[in-house]
Enzyme design. Structure first.
Site, PDB file in Angstrom:
ATOM      1  N   GLY A 290      43.733  29.865  53.687  1.00 53.97           N
ATOM      2  CA  GLY A 290      42.453  30.543  53.500  1.00 53.97           C
ATOM      3  C   GLY A 290      41.814  31.136  54.726  1.00 53.97           C
TER       4      GLY A 290
ATOM      5  N   TYR B 172      40.624  45.302  46.018  1.00 49.93           N
ATOM      6  CA  TYR B 172      39.528  44.450  46.526  1.00 49.93           C
ATOM      7  C   TYR B 172      38.512  45.229  47.360  1.00 49.93           C
ATOM      8  CZ  TYR B 172      43.539  41.261  45.981  1.00 49.93           C
ATOM      9  OH  TYR B 172      44.647  40.596  45.538  1.00 49.93           O
TER      10      TYR B 172
ATOM     11  N   PRO C 287      48.746  28.093  55.283  1.00 45.71           N
ATOM     12  CA  PRO C 287      48.199  29.423  55.551  1.00 45.71           C
ATOM     13  C   PRO C 287      49.201  30.533  55.250  1.00 45.71           C
ATOM     14  CG  PRO C 287      48.887  28.365  57.595  1.00 45.71           C
ATOM     15  CD  PRO C 287      49.094  27.358  56.512  1.00 45.71           C
TER      16      PRO C 287
ATOM     17  N   TYR D 131      49.882  40.519  52.116  1.00 49.12           N
ATOM     18  CA  TYR D 131      49.604  41.039  50.776  1.00 49.12           C
ATOM     19  C   TYR D 131      49.660  42.565  50.704  1.00 49.12           C
ATOM     20  CZ  TYR D 131      47.975  36.216  50.501  1.00 49.12           C
ATOM     21  OH  TYR D 131      47.911  34.846  50.576  1.00 49.12           O
TER      22      TYR D 131
ATOM     23  N   CYS E  61      48.631  59.772  42.148  1.00 47.82           N
ATOM     24  CA  CYS E  61      47.816  60.514  41.188  1.00 47.82           C
ATOM     25  C   CYS E  61      46.712  59.614  40.677  1.00 47.82           C
ATOM     26  CB  CYS E  61      48.684  61.003  40.044  1.00 47.82           C
ATOM     27  SG  CYS E  61      49.764  62.275  40.631  1.00 47.82           S
TER      28      CYS E  61
HETATM   29  N1  LLP Z   1      47.863  28.255  48.979  1.00 47.03           N
HETATM   30  C1  LLP Z   1      47.582  28.663  47.744  1.00 47.03           C
HETATM   31  C2  LLP Z   1      47.708  27.733  46.633  1.00 47.03           C
HETATM   32  C3  LLP Z   1      47.172  29.978  47.531  1.00 47.03           C
HETATM   33  O1  LLP Z   1      46.888  30.366  46.298  1.00 47.03           O
HETATM   34  C4  LLP Z   1      47.081  30.872  48.621  1.00 47.03           C
HETATM   35  C5  LLP Z   1      46.691  32.260  48.419  1.00 47.03           C
HETATM   36  C6  LLP Z   1      47.396  30.397  49.886  1.00 47.03           C
HETATM   37  C7  LLP Z   1      47.783  29.078  50.037  1.00 47.03           C
HETATM   38  C8  LLP Z   1      47.352  31.262  51.122  1.00 47.03           C
HETATM   39  O2  LLP Z   1      46.076  31.722  51.369  1.00 47.03           O
HETATM   40  P1  LLP Z   1      45.795  32.587  52.708  1.00 47.03           P
HETATM   41  O3  LLP Z   1      46.007  31.678  53.878  1.00 47.03           O
HETATM   42  O4  LLP Z   1      46.743  33.711  52.696  1.00 47.03           O
HETATM   43  O5  LLP Z   1      44.394  32.994  52.569  1.00 47.03           O
HETATM   44  N2  LLP Z   1      46.192  39.119  47.280  1.00 47.03           N
HETATM   45  C9  LLP Z   1      44.969  38.662  47.892  1.00 47.03           C
HETATM   46  C10 LLP Z   1      45.076  37.264  48.376  1.00 47.03           C
HETATM   47  C11 LLP Z   1      45.459  36.281  47.301  1.00 47.03           C
HETATM   48  C12 LLP Z   1      45.576  34.907  47.836  1.00 47.03           C
HETATM   49  C13 LLP Z   1      46.295  34.065  46.862  1.00 47.03           C
HETATM   50  N3  LLP Z   1      46.480  32.732  47.263  1.00 47.03           N
HETATM   51  C14 LLP Z   1      44.589  39.620  49.021  1.00 47.03           C
HETATM   52  O6  LLP Z   1      45.310  40.586  49.248  1.00 47.03           O
HETATM   53  O7  LLP Z   1      43.563  39.439  49.669  1.00 47.03           O
END
Ligand code: LLP
Length: 461
Positions: free
Chosen positions: A271, A357, A314, A413, A384
């Site tokens: 996160g 987003y 992460p 992403y 398009c």
């Molecule tokens: N663990 C779980 C269970 C998750 O669902 C996620 C992200 C992470 C870890 C990793 O989170 P991070 O460290 O990357 O914040 N497509 C969206 C983001 C979706 C995140 C989904 N889950 C975007 O482009 O902002």
């Protein structure tokens, strides 16, 4: 929070890399740590001239800097060693960018990996990863995905009752290693679509049911419940929610012991946010890990508990800042008194985040890095779709068709959410390191686009 100027605006010129301070946290920088201007006034990443890379590999092109990715992995591991007296493990949330080369790099840095589908799992295995370091997530895993992961010896992060009952019904020669995902009920400030910790979420068990869940598992000899998991959301700049999460999870942890479950691991999810614009000010990796560890250590101390094995997963903060996307600029259009459009040869198919987003990015013209930022233009993609805008009101120098535009911080992403909308071929990706560029994803071809197409005999012309 210590703020590191990611990039300075050089007296009205394009963003320039700021010389690296002591062990900079990659998530606080707009460009990869190795970004430089070379003698031709071009942007250089990983010792490679971005303009030359486009000439060699075409565009759009994802350019991934190995050093930045490795540095982020190392900083996570070192910070856990420093702030957590118990055992810890960092696992890469590979949904951010899952491909064989990225899996291999993070594994070589001693990280485990989280996968959310049979496809991500297959890719990690193809990259040679040890299945014991792989965790399978997902709120609706298919039976075949579950069987695939179990057969390989991965840990399953169980999301709901249906899945728990399905797993209990499977018979094998060894117990299935599981963790339980719970919805922590912790609010944080981020986009609604990427917020997962509030009670109204499609993910995880409702904590109010926890005793029932424990009771059920305690009667299933085929299930070995080794840990608990929670994830509160993504692109988060506050430290408090993750600190609080520790205390919430430790409460659940204590209850597990009452049911005789061997729960010894706490996975606090991912996160941590990254810098996409100069006004973003995320905490460093070190600060985030420190807050997480303090939360768990304090909660355990206050309850007299032995420290669990602490896992973090992460994604974005490991890889987001390690990549830039290079495009070739094309047509331009001026709508008098309203807006000037410039275009690139990609868009929402290689970076769906702005349209999904409303994410804001920064860009620079890689072939004239010291040019003055004299224009406000809207950078449009080639799809398009009117909403296919890469950056609205971007500050750029005067540009012309053929210029190479780089969009910053596209490692997380982007490739993983890329599509073939309008039948655009997905871009190539290259890994740059000390002046060497290696292809890690081939550019798709027209043949790739029709590979799965079938033309029934009666439709043939
Ligand atoms: N663990 C779980 C269970 C998750 O669902 C996620 C992200 C992470 C870890 C990793 O989170 P991070 O460290 O990357 O914040 N497509 C969206 C983001 C979706 C995140 C989904 N889950 C975007 O482009 O902002």
């Amino acid at each position: 929070m210590v703020s590191t100027p990611a990039l300075a605006v050089n007296s009205g010129r394009q963003y320039l890399p700021v010389p690296a301070t002591d062990n900079p946290s990659p998530n606080q920088f707009l460009l990869p740590l190795t970004a430089k201007l070379n003698s031709q006034d071009h942007l250089e990443v990983g010792g490679c001239d971005v303009v030359d890379l486009v000439a060699q590999f075409g565009s759009p092109l994802y350019i991934l800097d190995e050093k930045t990715l490795r540095t982020a992995c190392q900083q996570y591991r070192q910070a856990f060693q420093q702030y957590y007296p118990g055992e810890s493990l960092v696992i890469y949330a590979s949904k951010a960018w899952n491909c064989m080369a990225v899996c291999a790099i993070v594994a070589s840095e001693g990280l485990g990996i989280d996968v959310v589908s049979g496809g991500e799992l297959y890719t990690a295995l193809q990259a040679g990863l040890n299945p014991e370091t792989i965790y399978l997530h997902g709120n609706n895993k298919s039976l075949s995905e579950l069987e695939f992961a179990i057969e390989q010896g991965c840990t399953i992060v169980v999301d709901n009752w249906f899945e728990l009952e399905t797993l209990a019904g499977l018979t094998g020669d060894r117990p299935i290693r599981i963790m339980l995902r719970l919805t922590p009920g912790i609010e944080c400030h981020t986009h609604d679509y990427i917020r997962t910790g509030s009670i109204d979420s499609k993910f995880g068990f409702d904590p109010q049911q926890i005793e029932k869940v424990y009771e059920f598992i305690s009667q299933q000899p085929s299930l070995e419940c080794v840990g608990l998991h929670a994830h509160i959301g993504s692109q988060i700049f506050e430290l408090q929610p993750h600190h609080d999460l520790g205390a919430v999870m430790v409460q659940w942890f204590t209850k597990a012991a009452q049911y005789g479950l061997p729960v010894q691991q706490l996975d606090i999810g991912g996160g941590l946010g990254i810098r996409y614009t100069e006004s973003d000010d995320p905490p460093s990796i070190d600060e985030w890990v420190k807050a997480v560890c303090l939360g768990i250590v304090q909660a355990c101390e206050s309850q007299g508990l032995t420290l669990p094995k602490l896992i973090a997963e992460p994604g974005r903060s490991l890889i987001g800042s390690a990549c830039v996307t290079a495009y070739t600029m094309g047509s331009q259009k001026v709508v008098p008194d309203i807006r000037s459009y410039v275009t690139v040869d990609g868009g929402m198919s290689d970076n769906p985040r702005p349209i999904t987003y409303q994410s804001v990015y920064r860009a620079a013209v890689a072939n004239r890095m010291s040019a003055e930022m004299s224009e406000t233009v809207t950078i449009a993609g080639k799809h398009c779709e009117s909403g296919d805008i890469v950056i609205k009101n971007a500050q750029l120098p005067k540009t012309q068709p053929g210029d190479v535009l780089v969009v910053m911080a596209t490692g997380a992403y982007n490739y993983s959410m890329a599509s073939n909308y309008n039948r655009l071929a997905r871009p190539a990706a290259i890994l740059v390191h000390e002046g060497e560029a290696s292809l890690i994803l081939e550019r798709e071809t027209y043949q790739d686009l029709v590979r799965q197409d079938r033309l029934p005999e009666r439709l043939k012309q």
